[in-house]
Enzyme design. Structure first.
Site, PDB file in Angstrom:
ATOM      1  N   ASP A 125       7.062  -7.476   4.050  1.00 48.66           N
ATOM      2  CA  ASP A 125       8.043  -6.129   4.665  1.00 48.66           C
ATOM      3  C   ASP A 125       7.843  -5.897   6.309  1.00 48.66           C
ATOM      4  OD1 ASP A 125       8.730  -5.998   2.152  1.00 48.66           O
ATOM      5  OD2 ASP A 125       7.046  -4.434   1.709  1.00 48.66           O
ATOM      6  N   ALA A 161       5.164   3.238  -6.099  1.00 51.90           N
ATOM      7  CA  ALA A 161       6.504   3.363  -6.372  1.00 51.90           C
ATOM      8  C   ALA A 161       7.167   2.468  -7.400  1.00 51.90           C
ATOM      9  CB  ALA A 161       7.249   3.688  -5.235  1.00 51.90           C
ATOM     10  N   GLU A 208     -15.994  29.457   9.644  1.00 51.43           N
ATOM     11  CA  GLU A 208     -16.703  30.973   9.767  1.00 51.43           C
ATOM     12  C   GLU A 208     -16.569  31.529  11.212  1.00 51.43           C
ATOM     13  OE1 GLU A 208     -19.431  28.312   7.055  1.00 51.43           O
ATOM     14  OE2 GLU A 208     -18.019  27.885   8.565  1.00 51.43           O
ATOM     15  N   THR A 251       1.871  -7.525   1.831  1.00 49.33           N
ATOM     16  CA  THR A 251       2.780  -6.708   2.209  1.00 49.33           C
ATOM     17  C   THR A 251       3.178  -6.856   3.900  1.00 49.33           C
ATOM     18  OG1 THR A 251       2.128  -5.167   0.604  1.00 49.33           O
ATOM     19  CG2 THR A 251       3.186  -4.087   2.444  1.00 49.33           C
TER      20      THR A 251
END
Length: 388
Positions: free
Chosen positions: A215, A169, A67, A211
């Protein structure tokens, strides 16, 4: 975060020039800009005689609220104008002065607020103060869309826990890697770019230590417009994260946190702390692993509002089993990896009956490069889903 396009089903209230929904829709769109965490996203537009005068959004915590930004742009033209704002204007001193005072002093004649402030820790009354000062107040315009804008923050501020989004994925047959473990890259470049954009709009990115071991990812934002890297959070109940991993080696540059249990090695914690990694101990669950419900509370205590979980399968499964995942972003690649491929994207026992299965609320299908892209809020049968 998912925009469930609630505005399409909302009646168009008539305010001023009769374009209330249009102006509020602009405020919502503008509100998604900025990086205000741990404050909420807020958008604002100022309209006079049917013409847009100024816009504003909350850029960052401690900066001007939406605002005030819009009022400063509008200047003297704000007098007698209508201010559309997605969230009830604040009426308290926090990092910045109350927005209600700025609105009143600017001579705004009408305020259209999308939704009330849900913060239980703040004495509200913003709309009441405006009415008492003679400002006309209208509420409920595109309310669902405005609530969607602050959905993660609402959970954070009312329940004291971080809002969790799950990103997955997989191949057409539900696998995450070949039988030899090869997984780069299953999805298209366009999907990977979307994944980076998802990281950019969350406060933290969450993975399990498996993970990291498998990776050695960076877990940073490397595609798209320049953006802040999220805090990297690794769930590691036994503190077996390699000191040579990328996330540890770069912890002095990018905030990195390891969640562990009370029984993990103190010596390992000291080695991580020396390298700039923050180690947070949380209660263990019945399997001796980090209790993820408590982990999300611990992150919220450190002003983490939103978390993007990027796997792996075991962590994703535990989050669904514990009903902690609020949203799902799923990329499905047009490739078949066969029955001996690595397990599916989610590893959990699952429900005994279809009636107990989590489902997506108002799912959306899209195309991302060559992939299918599915998004939606996760609805658990035992827990009703809120409208925001």
């Amino acid at each position: 975060m998912v925009d469930d396009s609630s505005r399409a089903s909302e009646p168009p209230p008539v305010v001023g020039d009769g374009r209330a929904s249009e102006w509020m829709a602009q405020a919502v769109e503008i509100g998604y800009q900025g990086d205000p965490s741990p404050n909420p996203h807020v958008g604002c537009v100022i309209v006079k005689d049917g013409r847009l005068i100024a816009t504003g959004y909350h850029v960052s915590a401690g900066d001007r609220h939406a605002e005030v930004m819009a009022l400063e742009k509008a200047g003297p033209q704000a007098r007698g104008a209508t201010l559309y704002v997605t969230l009830e204007p604040c009426n308290h001193f926090g990092r910045t002065p109350p927005c209600t005072e700025a609105i009143i002093n600017a001579g705004i004649s009408r305020v259209v607020a999308g939704c009330p402030d849900p913060n239980p820790n703040v004495t509200g009354g913003g709309l009441t103060k405006l009415r008492d000062a003679g400002v006309e107040v209208v509420t409920g315009v595109l309310s669902a869309s405005c609530k969607a804008l602050i959905r993660p923050w609402k959970k954070y501020i009312t329940q004291g826990t971080a809002y969790l989004t799950l990103k997955l994925a997989m191949s057409l047959d539900g696998r995450i890697a070949t039988r030899t473990g090869a997984s780069r890259w299953i999805t298209s470049p366009e999907s990977r770019a979307r994944g980076h954009r998802l990281r950019a709009v969350h406060d933290a990115v969450l993975v399990g230590v498996s993970t990291i071991v498998a990776d050695d990812p960076q877990l940073t934002v490397r595609e798209g417009p320049p953006a802040r890297n999220p805090i990297r959070v690794i769930v590691d109940s036994a503190l077996r994260i390699p000191l040579s991993s990328v996330v540890v080696a770069t912890a002095s540059e990018i905030p990195t946190c390891v969640l562990t249990t009370a029984t993990s090695s103190q010596k390992a914690e000291e080695a991580l702390s020396e390298r700039g990694v923050s180690v947070v101990r949380v209660p263990a669950n019945s399997q001796g692993r980090c209790d993820m419900r408590e982990a999300l509370r611990a992150l919220a205590q450190r002003e983490v509002v939103s978390v993007l979980c990027e796997g792996g399968a075991e962590l994703a499964g535990s989050l669904l089993a514990d009903q902690l995942a609020e949203e799902l972003h799923l990329f499905i690649a047009p490739v078949l990896l066969g029955p001996r491929g690595r397990p599916c994207a989610v590893d959990w026992a699952g429900p005994d009956d279809l009636s107990a299965a989590p489902r997506l609320h108002r799912p959306k299908w899209d195309v991302s490069g060559t992939d299918a892209y599915l998004t939606g809020r996760v609805r658990y049968p035992s827990r009703p889903i809120e409208d925001a």
